[in-house]
Design a protein around this motif. Structure first.
Motif, PDB file in Angstrom:
ATOM      1  N   TRP A   7       0.810  -1.214   0.000  1.00 13.92           N
ATOM      2  CA  TRP A   7       0.000   0.000   0.000  1.00 13.92           C
ATOM      3  C   TRP A   7       0.844   1.265   0.000  1.00 13.92           C
ATOM      4  O   TRP A   7       0.379   2.318  -0.402  1.00 13.92           O
ATOM      5  CB  TRP A   7      -0.982  -0.001   1.167  1.00 13.92           C
ATOM      6  N   CYS A  10       1.368   1.438  -3.810  1.00 18.40           N
ATOM      7  CA  CYS A  10       0.140   1.460  -4.613  1.00 18.40           C
ATOM      8  C   CYS A  10      -0.324   2.891  -4.866  1.00 18.40           C
ATOM      9  O   CYS A  10      -0.508   3.666  -3.939  1.00 18.40           O
ATOM     10  CB  CYS A  10      -0.959   0.674  -3.892  1.00 18.40           C
ATOM     11  N   GLY A  12      -3.174   3.532  -6.431  1.00 16.38           N
ATOM     12  CA  GLY A  12      -4.637   3.533  -6.419  1.00 16.38           C
ATOM     13  C   GLY A  12      -5.266   3.782  -7.767  1.00 16.38           C
ATOM     14  O   GLY A  12      -6.421   4.187  -7.850  1.00 16.38           O
ATOM     15  N   THR A  30      -8.998   4.660   1.515  1.00 18.67           N
ATOM     16  CA  THR A  30      -7.895   4.824   2.469  1.00 18.67           C
ATOM     17  C   THR A  30      -7.673   6.317   2.691  1.00 18.67           C
ATOM     18  O   THR A  30      -6.634   6.865   2.316  1.00 18.67           O
ATOM     19  CB  THR A  30      -6.597   4.159   1.950  1.00 18.67           C
ATOM     20  N   HIS A  33      -4.219   8.526   3.427  1.00 24.06           N
ATOM     21  CA  HIS A  33      -2.968   7.873   3.031  1.00 24.06           C
ATOM     22  C   HIS A  33      -2.196   8.837   2.133  1.00 24.06           C
ATOM     23  O   HIS A  33      -2.783   9.482   1.273  1.00 24.06           O
ATOM     24  CB  HIS A  33      -3.242   6.557   2.300  1.00 24.06           C
ATOM     25  N   SER A  36      -2.558   7.942  -2.010  1.00 22.05           N
ATOM     26  CA  SER A  36      -3.867   7.967  -2.671  1.00 22.05           C
ATOM     27  C   SER A  36      -4.976   7.676  -1.671  1.00 22.05           C
ATOM     28  O   SER A  36      -4.739   7.094  -0.622  1.00 22.05           O
ATOM     29  CB  SER A  36      -3.924   6.949  -3.815  1.00 22.05           C
ATOM     30  N   LYS A  39      -7.056   2.232  -2.371  1.00 21.90           N
ATOM     31  CA  LYS A  39      -6.014   1.216  -2.552  1.00 21.90           C
ATOM     32  C   LYS A  39      -6.656  -0.073  -3.023  1.00 21.90           C
ATOM     33  O   LYS A  39      -7.838  -0.334  -2.793  1.00 21.90           O
ATOM     34  CB  LYS A  39      -5.281   0.934  -1.223  1.00 21.90           C
ATOM     35  N   SER A  40      -5.866  -0.897  -3.644  1.00 14.26           N
ATOM     36  CA  SER A  40      -6.315  -2.195  -4.119  1.00 14.26           C
ATOM     37  C   SER A  40      -6.298  -3.204  -2.976  1.00 14.26           C
ATOM     38  O   SER A  40      -5.346  -3.265  -2.209  1.00 14.26           O
ATOM     39  CB  SER A  40      -5.373  -2.649  -5.226  1.00 14.26           C
ATOM     40  N   ASP A  41      -7.365  -3.998  -2.899  1.00 14.00           N
ATOM     41  CA  ASP A  41      -7.470  -5.040  -1.881  1.00 14.00           C
ATOM     42  C   ASP A  41      -7.782  -6.362  -2.571  1.00 14.00           C
ATOM     43  O   ASP A  41      -8.813  -6.473  -3.242  1.00 14.00           O
ATOM     44  CB  ASP A  41      -8.582  -4.678  -0.891  1.00 14.00           C
TER      45      ASP A  41
END
Length: 68
Positions: A7, A10, A12, A30, A33, A36, A39-41
């Motif tokens: 993260w 990342c 985003g 997020t 942060h 971004s 975020k990718s999960d």
């Protein structure tokens, strides 16, 4: 199988979520942060078919897929 997202790296941009043929990723909020607000999960990690499209297309190399 392990799908890891860094993260901190990342950006985003969501390319992983767009390109994944098995809809593995969710984009999660997020707020605050530094890089971004999303975020990718890898929410459906168990569905990964190891095509590596996400890993090879991530512009910040934030995704690492490994077999356990």
């Amino acid at each position: 199988l392990n799908v890891a997202i860094d993260w901190d790296s990342c950006s985003g941009d969501g390319i992983c979520a767009e390109i994944c043929p098995v809809s593995l990723y969710d984009m999660v909020d997020t707020p605050g942060h530094p890089t971004s607000d999303k975020k990718s999960d890898p929410a459906r990690e168990q569905d990964c078919i190891q095509c590596l499209a996400c890993e090879s297309n991530c512009p910040t190399a934030a995704i690492k897929i490994t077999t356990i």
